[in-house]
Enzyme design. Structure first.
Site, PDB file in Angstrom:
ATOM      1  N   ARG A   1      -2.738  -2.145  -9.441  1.00  0.00           N
ATOM      2  CA  ARG A   1      -2.745  -0.926  -8.618  1.00  0.00           C
ATOM      3  C   ARG A   1      -3.101  -1.198  -7.148  1.00  0.00           C
ATOM      4  O   ARG A   1      -2.375  -0.788  -6.234  1.00  0.00           O
ATOM      5  CB  ARG A   1      -3.757   0.101  -9.187  1.00  0.00           C
ATOM      6  CG  ARG A   1      -3.258   0.857 -10.379  1.00  0.00           C
ATOM      7  CD  ARG A   1      -4.400   1.129 -11.327  1.00  0.00           C
ATOM      8  NE  ARG A   1      -4.773  -0.145 -11.926  1.00  0.00           N
ATOM      9  CZ  ARG A   1      -4.254  -0.593 -13.078  1.00  0.00           C
ATOM     10  NH1 ARG A   1      -3.455   0.170 -13.753  1.00  0.00           N
ATOM     11  NH2 ARG A   1      -4.559  -1.778 -13.559  1.00  0.00           N
ATOM     12  N   THR A   2      -4.216  -1.879  -6.910  1.00  0.00           N
ATOM     13  CA  THR A   2      -4.708  -2.013  -5.534  1.00  0.00           C
ATOM     14  C   THR A   2      -3.718  -2.817  -4.687  1.00  0.00           C
ATOM     15  O   THR A   2      -3.373  -2.430  -3.571  1.00  0.00           O
ATOM     16  CB  THR A   2      -6.084  -2.717  -5.541  1.00  0.00           C
ATOM     17  OG1 THR A   2      -6.895  -2.079  -6.522  1.00  0.00           O
ATOM     18  CG2 THR A   2      -6.756  -2.653  -4.194  1.00  0.00           C
TER      19      THR A   2
ATOM     20  N   LYS B   1      -5.293 -26.113  -3.891  1.00  0.00           N
ATOM     21  CA  LYS B   1      -5.461 -27.521  -3.495  1.00  0.00           C
ATOM     22  C   LYS B   1      -6.873 -27.775  -2.970  1.00  0.00           C
ATOM     23  O   LYS B   1      -7.140 -28.810  -2.370  1.00  0.00           O
ATOM     24  CB  LYS B   1      -4.448 -27.875  -2.397  1.00  0.00           C
ATOM     25  CG  LYS B   1      -3.008 -27.693  -2.812  1.00  0.00           C
ATOM     26  CD  LYS B   1      -2.098 -27.972  -1.619  1.00  0.00           C
ATOM     27  CE  LYS B   1      -0.689 -27.482  -1.846  1.00  0.00           C
ATOM     28  NZ  LYS B   1       0.071 -27.404  -0.587  1.00  0.00           N
TER      29      LYS B   1
ATOM     30  N   ARG C   1      -9.355  -9.285  -1.881  1.00  0.00           N
ATOM     31  CA  ARG C   1     -10.050  -9.099  -3.168  1.00  0.00           C
ATOM     32  C   ARG C   1     -10.564 -10.470  -3.579  1.00  0.00           C
ATOM     33  O   ARG C   1      -9.815 -11.456  -3.561  1.00  0.00           O
ATOM     34  CB  ARG C   1      -9.119  -8.540  -4.244  1.00  0.00           C
ATOM     35  CG  ARG C   1      -9.788  -8.584  -5.615  1.00  0.00           C
ATOM     36  CD  ARG C   1      -9.036  -7.851  -6.681  1.00  0.00           C
ATOM     37  NE  ARG C   1      -9.148  -6.411  -6.519  1.00  0.00           N
ATOM     38  CZ  ARG C   1      -8.770  -5.540  -7.444  1.00  0.00           C
ATOM     39  NH1 ARG C   1      -8.256  -5.959  -8.589  1.00  0.00           N
ATOM     40  NH2 ARG C   1      -8.897  -4.244  -7.241  1.00  0.00           N
TER      41      ARG C   1
ATOM     42  N   HIS D   1     -15.807  -1.457  -4.251  1.00  0.00           N
ATOM     43  CA  HIS D   1     -14.355  -1.256  -4.211  1.00  0.00           C
ATOM     44  C   HIS D   1     -14.138   0.058  -3.442  1.00  0.00           C
ATOM     45  O   HIS D   1     -13.847   1.102  -4.026  1.00  0.00           O
ATOM     46  CB  HIS D   1     -13.839  -1.161  -5.655  1.00  0.00           C
ATOM     47  CG  HIS D   1     -12.351  -1.246  -5.798  1.00  0.00           C
ATOM     48  ND1 HIS D   1     -11.470  -1.157  -4.734  1.00  0.00           N
ATOM     49  CD2 HIS D   1     -11.570  -1.392  -6.904  1.00  0.00           C
ATOM     50  CE1 HIS D   1     -10.230  -1.260  -5.195  1.00  0.00           C
ATOM     51  NE2 HIS D   1     -10.264  -1.402  -6.498  1.00  0.00           N
TER      52      HIS D   1
HETATM   53  N1   CP Z   1      -8.348   0.115  -9.974  1.00  0.00           N
HETATM   54  C1   CP Z   1      -8.041  -1.168  -9.703  1.00  0.00           C
HETATM   55  O1   CP Z   1      -8.688  -1.822  -8.872  1.00  0.00           O
HETATM   56  O2   CP Z   1      -6.975  -1.642 -10.405  1.00  0.00           O
HETATM   57  P1   CP Z   1      -6.340  -3.095 -10.168  1.00  0.00           P
HETATM   58  O3   CP Z   1      -7.366  -4.113 -10.633  1.00  0.00           O
HETATM   59  O4   CP Z   1      -5.089  -3.121 -10.986  1.00  0.00           O
HETATM   60  O5   CP Z   1      -6.090  -3.244  -8.710  1.00  0.00           O
END
Ligand code: CP
Length: 330
Positions: free
Chosen positions: A58-59, A86, A108, A136
């Protein structure tokens, strides 16, 4: 009105006014996604880089769609397909990307504090797309937008946050955002996943039915088996017997309750399929709203010039890499 932040690192940094500014702008961007041609020229000529060291559906997809709907050029890197494989350190990778003059970097990472570490060292806006079990922020913003869309407000609502609170960056960011906007928080989960220090966040209980009673919103959390170094409960079956959100548990909440889940869902573990797909679920609205929120965040940060006050803020961010990064760098 100029947004007073150069980076989006953590929710505790934002005031109610800042959050409302993002949500109001997101409302205007929602309309763009309903047009036959879903694109505006707002960020034409800008470059956004995303750097994902952890899995995401999603993100990652919604940041890319958001950037492209604003006409920005978008470069997406995952650790598996980069020179991190590497042995290149996060800082070297990020410095090289920064040398290509992007207008924002989205990151991330499994180490809490990784985005803050980069924000101190690179000369472009950094957006935290999830750092370990820390925060998040864009998830909390899209959750707040979804709740406001359905309830008309956040002030005075009771939000039950259910599940693996201890390991959840979604819970941490949401608690800051929702409390900041006037909601009351109830945390629900096994005592091992609700340590005493979390009582500062809201009321706590290990009884699911009690926790969701008369709630306006139920926010389910994913059981994060990959982040658990030891056993916090005897078996997944036993966890689901006590904490899986079923129709019986939902019946304890207010008749107009809405149910959120950030995804990915463990169906039958933390949420029953008939609840996830049922009439109270707004889970797909969350995903749709995620694009509008990320368009708003990109718009506010990419278009904003660096000012003197930003340098002072950055100087207060962590000097040293989180321990996990130092180990990898070594
Ligand atoms: N909600 C969320 O962070 O989903 P993803 O890990 O798929 O990005």
């Amino acid at each position: 009105m100029a947004f007073p932040h150069r980076h989006l690192l953590y929710m505790a940094d934002l005031s109610p006014k800042d959050i409302t500014q993002v949500l109001d702008l997101s409302d205007t961007f929602l309309e763009i996604s309903t047009r036959p041609i879903k694109k505006v020229p707002t960020l034409r000529g800008k470059t956004v880089v995303s750097l994902f060291y952890e899995a995401s559906t999603r993100t990652r997809a919604s940041f890319e769609i958001a950037a492209k709907r604003l006409s920005a050029d978008f470069v997406s890197l995952s650790s598996a397909a980069s020179s991190a494989m590497k042995g290149e350190t996060l800082l070297d990778t990020a410095r090289n990307l920064a040398a290509m003059r992007p207008d924002a970097i989205i990151i991330r990472h499994g180490a809490a504090g990784a985005p803050h570490f980069l924000a101190r060292r690179l000369d472009c806006p950094i957006i935290n797309a999830g750092d370990g079990a820390h925060e998040h922020p864009t998830q909390a913003l899209l959750d707040a937008l979804t709740i406001r869309e359905h309830k008309g407000r956040l002030d005075g609502l009771t939000v039950a946050v259910v599940g693996d609170v201890l390991h959840s960056r979604v819970a941490r960011s949401n608690v800051f955002a929702l409390k900041c906007l006037g909601a009351s928080i109830r945390l629900v989960g096994p005592p091992t996943l609700l340590p005493p220090e979390l009582r500062a966040w809201g009321d706590t209980t290990s009884d699911l039915h009690e926790g969701v009673r008369d709630a306006d919103v139920i926010m389910m959390l994913r059981l994060q088996l990959e982040r658990q170094g030891k056993n916090f409960f005897p078996t997944v079956d036993e966890y689901s017997r006590y904490f899986c959100l079923t129709e019986g548990a939902v019946a304890q909440a207010k008749p107009d309750v809405i149910i959120l889940h950030p995804g990915p869902m463990n169906r039958g573990v933390e949420i029953a399929s008939d609840v996830a797909d049922g009439p109270y679920s707004v889970i797909m609205n969350q995903v749709t709203n995620g694009i509008a929120v990320r368009m708003a965040v990109l718009y506010l940060l990419v278009n904003r010039p660096k000012v003197k006050a930003d340098v002072e803020v950055e100087s207060r961010l962590p000097q040293r890499a989180p321990r996990q990064l130092r180990r990898r760098a070594g």
